[in-house]
Design a protein around this motif. Structure first.
Motif, mmCIF file in Angstrom:
data_model
loop_
_atom_site.group_PDB
_atom_site.id
_atom_site.type_symbol
_atom_site.label_atom_id
_atom_site.label_comp_id
_atom_site.label_asym_id
_atom_site.label_seq_id
_atom_site.Cartn_x
_atom_site.Cartn_y
_atom_site.Cartn_z
ATOM 1 N N THR A 130 28.312 33.925 4.960
ATOM 2 C CA THR A 130 28.132 35.362 5.197
ATOM 3 C C THR A 130 29.190 36.183 4.470
ATOM 4 O OG1 THR A 130 27.353 34.785 7.399
ATOM 5 C CG2 THR A 130 27.771 37.103 6.994
ATOM 6 N N VAL A 131 30.445 35.732 4.547
ATOM 7 C CA VAL A 131 31.527 36.439 3.848
ATOM 8 C C VAL A 131 31.234 36.486 2.352
ATOM 9 C CG1 VAL A 131 33.981 36.387 3.255
ATOM 10 C CG2 VAL A 131 33.282 35.892 5.585
ATOM 11 N N LEU B 118 28.389 38.989 1.542
ATOM 12 C CA LEU B 118 28.816 40.389 1.595
ATOM 13 C C LEU B 118 29.711 40.746 0.412
ATOM 14 C CD1 LEU B 118 29.255 41.040 5.347
ATOM 15 C CD2 LEU B 118 28.082 42.505 3.752
ATOM 16 N N LEU B 119 30.575 39.801 0.021
ATOM 17 C CA LEU B 119 31.431 40.048 -1.137
ATOM 18 C C LEU B 119 30.592 40.233 -2.396
ATOM 19 C CD1 LEU B 119 34.449 37.646 -0.589
ATOM 20 C CD2 LEU B 119 34.515 40.123 -0.757
ATOM 21 N N SER C 278 20.849 44.979 4.207
ATOM 22 C CA SER C 278 22.160 44.913 3.562
ATOM 23 C C SER C 278 22.040 44.700 2.061
ATOM 24 C CB SER C 278 23.015 43.814 4.192
ATOM 25 O OG SER C 278 22.382 42.571 4.061
ATOM 26 N N ILE D 52 24.505 47.708 1.109
ATOM 27 C CA ILE D 52 25.910 47.423 0.789
ATOM 28 C C ILE D 52 26.278 47.748 -0.664
ATOM 29 C CG2 ILE D 52 27.636 45.565 0.635
ATOM 30 C CD1 ILE D 52 26.504 44.549 3.273
ATOM 31 N N VAL E 143 37.434 48.302 -0.848
ATOM 32 C CA VAL E 143 36.023 47.993 -0.620
ATOM 33 C C VAL E 143 35.820 46.481 -0.520
ATOM 34 C CG1 VAL E 143 33.709 48.126 -1.626
ATOM 35 C CG2 VAL E 143 35.198 50.126 -1.656
ATOM 36 N N VAL E 144 36.467 45.740 -1.420
ATOM 37 C CA VAL E 144 36.350 44.273 -1.398
ATOM 38 C C VAL E 144 36.921 43.705 -0.097
ATOM 39 C CG1 VAL E 144 37.237 42.164 -2.467
ATOM 40 C CG2 VAL E 144 36.278 43.950 -3.896
ATOM 41 N N LEU E 145 38.115 44.204 0.290
ATOM 42 C CA LEU E 145 38.734 43.705 1.517
ATOM 43 C C LEU E 145 37.870 44.035 2.738
ATOM 44 C CD1 LEU E 145 42.495 44.565 0.845
ATOM 45 C CD2 LEU E 145 41.357 42.347 0.661
ATOM 46 N N ALA F 2 34.622 44.473 2.778
ATOM 47 C CA ALA F 2 33.423 43.628 2.748
ATOM 48 C C ALA F 2 33.729 42.241 3.307
ATOM 49 C CB ALA F 2 32.892 43.520 1.327
ATOM 50 N N ALA F 3 34.890 41.686 2.943
ATOM 51 C CA ALA F 3 35.275 40.365 3.448
ATOM 52 C C ALA F 3 35.444 40.400 4.967
ATOM 53 C CB ALA F 3 36.573 39.908 2.786
ATOM 54 N N VAL G 247 34.121 42.632 7.183
ATOM 55 C CA VAL G 247 32.823 42.840 7.827
ATOM 56 C C VAL G 247 32.039 41.524 7.833
ATOM 57 C CG1 VAL G 247 30.593 44.017 7.661
ATOM 58 C CG2 VAL G 247 32.703 45.299 7.327
ATOM 59 N N GLY G 248 32.073 40.804 6.713
ATOM 60 C CA GLY G 248 31.378 39.528 6.613
ATOM 61 C C GLY G 248 31.899 38.533 7.638
ATOM 62 N N LEU G 249 33.226 38.512 7.791
ATOM 63 C CA LEU G 249 33.857 37.593 8.744
ATOM 64 C C LEU G 249 33.421 37.922 10.173
ATOM 65 C CD1 LEU G 249 35.942 35.285 8.542
ATOM 66 C CD2 LEU G 249 37.681 36.939 9.171
ATOM 67 N N TYR H 253 30.780 39.819 11.225
ATOM 68 C CA TYR H 253 29.339 39.645 11.413
ATOM 69 C C TYR H 253 28.973 38.156 11.471
ATOM 70 C CZ TYR H 253 24.338 39.719 10.482
ATOM 71 O OH TYR H 253 22.997 39.508 10.556
ATOM 72 N N GLY H 254 29.601 37.371 10.595
ATOM 73 C CA GLY H 254 29.335 35.935 10.579
ATOM 74 C C GLY H 254 29.717 35.262 11.892
ATOM 75 N N LYS H 255 30.865 35.683 12.479
ATOM 76 C CA LYS H 255 31.320 35.124 13.755
ATOM 77 C C LYS H 255 30.352 35.497 14.876
ATOM 78 C CE LYS H 255 35.650 33.409 13.038
ATOM 79 N NZ LYS H 255 35.924 31.997 13.158
ATOM 80 N N LYS I 292 27.164 36.429 14.619
ATOM 81 C CA LYS I 292 25.836 35.849 14.404
ATOM 82 C C LYS I 292 25.797 34.388 14.838
ATOM 83 C CE LYS I 292 24.042 35.128 10.279
ATOM 84 N NZ LYS I 292 23.535 35.378 8.910
#
Lengths: 214, 194
Positions: free
Chosen positions: A135-136, A139-140, B156, B160, B178-180, B182-183, B185-187, B189-191, B193
């Motif tokens: 997922t990370v 998104l990246l 997304s 995104i 923006v990159v940080l 995104a990382a 948010v991904g972390l 959301y992934g947790k 989900k």
């Protein structure tokens, strides 16, 4: 101090580059051109052409060139660079200091990624299919698409508004139209036909030489 | 035990004789590392490619660091990286030093005026090719996922990239942030989900 700024800036750029050279180009543009004002937009597009046509990784080439140009532009090409070491004072040509700047930039850009190779390389290889990691990464990748789009959007106005320098007998309107034409043609060829970037750059350089010489 | 000079020479060739960036180096790297020296199997090579893409930074340098580390540890890694970037850096330095003196030449200026729109187009091109890749990936996950997460994936996919482009382009937000974000948010959301 320019060297510390260069080091810090390129350290961050290296750590935040995901998905290849073009995301690094977007980051370098924002930091070096927009934020620090170390080079002009025209110099930046020159740099992009040069770094894609010379051998080596585009990210390293861009960092090296940017580090050099940043120092030269900050102090002026014909000036001396003064610095003191302990109680001794030295004056060296700016170009020598710029070489140091270019080494610092290209070293800084690889430090964090290489550290990560050592620290999390094996772990990441084992957990490639872990859903959180996936997922990370997704998104990246998506954010990077927007990042590159923003870089392109920031470069496009320059093509339409800058008038050609030198002895060119074209009106600005024609110049813009011609630029737009090359832009669209290259975009189409690069996306659809996967034509090699080097070939596209070389061909459009040749077209420029012919068209502007008429 | 693999010799340092062999590692250096392999990556020196890869760095010096490929133009057009990291991915253009892949065929030559494969020939050197897999076919010629047999330092890596085909599968190990592909694993390294995937890992180099997943980690931040310059793709070719990551490949060099990984291979060097595998063969001779930290020193091997340094040797591989230096071999890979030595000639490119020297070449760029030479160009940077003398570029100013011939940039004002009228013919050079005409060439650079012609290739400027091409360079901008080459920056824009990955936007479309990368987006197409992501779209294919989203489409391929249609079965076996819930309607909700499918909706999130599709949403997304467009939202995104658009959001990140607008934040940087119109609001002047730093791409680094923006990159940080995104990382992060991904972390999160992934947790949630999983």
């Amino acid at each position: 101090m320019i060297f510390l700024q260069l080091f810090y800036t390129f350290l961050l750029i290296g750590a935040c580059t995901f998905g290849g050279g073009y995301s690094m180009i977007a980051l370098i543009q924002n930091e070096v051109v927009t934020h620090h004002g170390w080079m002009t937009a025209t110099e930046f597009t020159d740099l992009l052409a040069v770094s894609q046509m010379t051998p080596g990784p585009v990210g390293i080439n861009t960092a090296t060139y940017a580090g050099y140009t940043a120092v030269v532009n900050t102090y002026g090409a014909d000036h001396l660079f003064d610095f003191s070491l302990f109680t001794f004072h030295f004056s060296i040509p700016v170009q020598w200091a710029a070489v140091l700047g270019s080494f610092i930039a290209s070293l800084a850009v690889i430090i964090i990624p290489v550290a990560l190779v050592f620290l999390v390389g094996r772990w990441l290889l084992r957990h490639r299919d872990n859903p959180v990691v996936a997922t990370v990464m997704r998104l990246l990748r998506l954010a990077v698409i927007g990042l590159i789009a923003a870089a392109a959007l920031q470069l496009i106005p320059g093509l339409l508004t800058t008038t050609p320098t030198g002895n060119v007998s074209l009106f600005t309107f024609h110049f813009s139209l011609f630029n737009l034409l090359i832009f669209l043609a290259v975009l189409l060829l690069a996306c659809r036909k996967k034509t090699s970037p080097i070939l596209l750059i070389a061909a459009s350089g040749l077209v420029g030489l012919i068209v502007y010489s008429i | 035990m693999v010799k340092y000079c062999d590692i250096f020479w392999s990556f020196f060739k890869v760095g010096t004789f490929t133009v057009g960036g990291g991915y253009a180096m892949l065929p030559l790297m494969q020939r050197e590392l897999v076919d010629k020296h047999r330092w890596l199997t085909e599968e190990e090579f592909l694993d390294q490619v995937a890992l180099s893409q997943a980690l931040p930074g310059v793709f070719a340098v990551n490949m060099a660091a990984l291979t060097g580390q595998r063969l001779r540890g930290a020193v091997g890694s340094a040797v591989a990286i230096v071999g890979n970037v030595l000639m490119p850096i020297l070449f760029i330095l030479l160009l940077a030093m003398f570029f100013r003196s011939f940039r004002d030449n009228v013919y050079v200026d005409r060439i650079f005026m012609g290739l400027r729109p091409a360079v901008v187009a080459l920056v824009a091109a990955p936007v479309f090719t990368l987006f197409k890749n992501e779209k294919l990936k989203v489409k391929s996950e249609t079965d076996s996922v819930s309607h909700f997460s499918l909706f999130i994936s599709h949403f997304s996919l467009y939202f995104i990239p658009l959001l990140s482009a607008l934040l940087i382009w119109l609001l002047g937000v730093s791409p680094i942030l923006v990159v940080l974000a995104a990382a992060l948010v991904g972390l999160i959301y992934g947790k949630i989900k999983n």
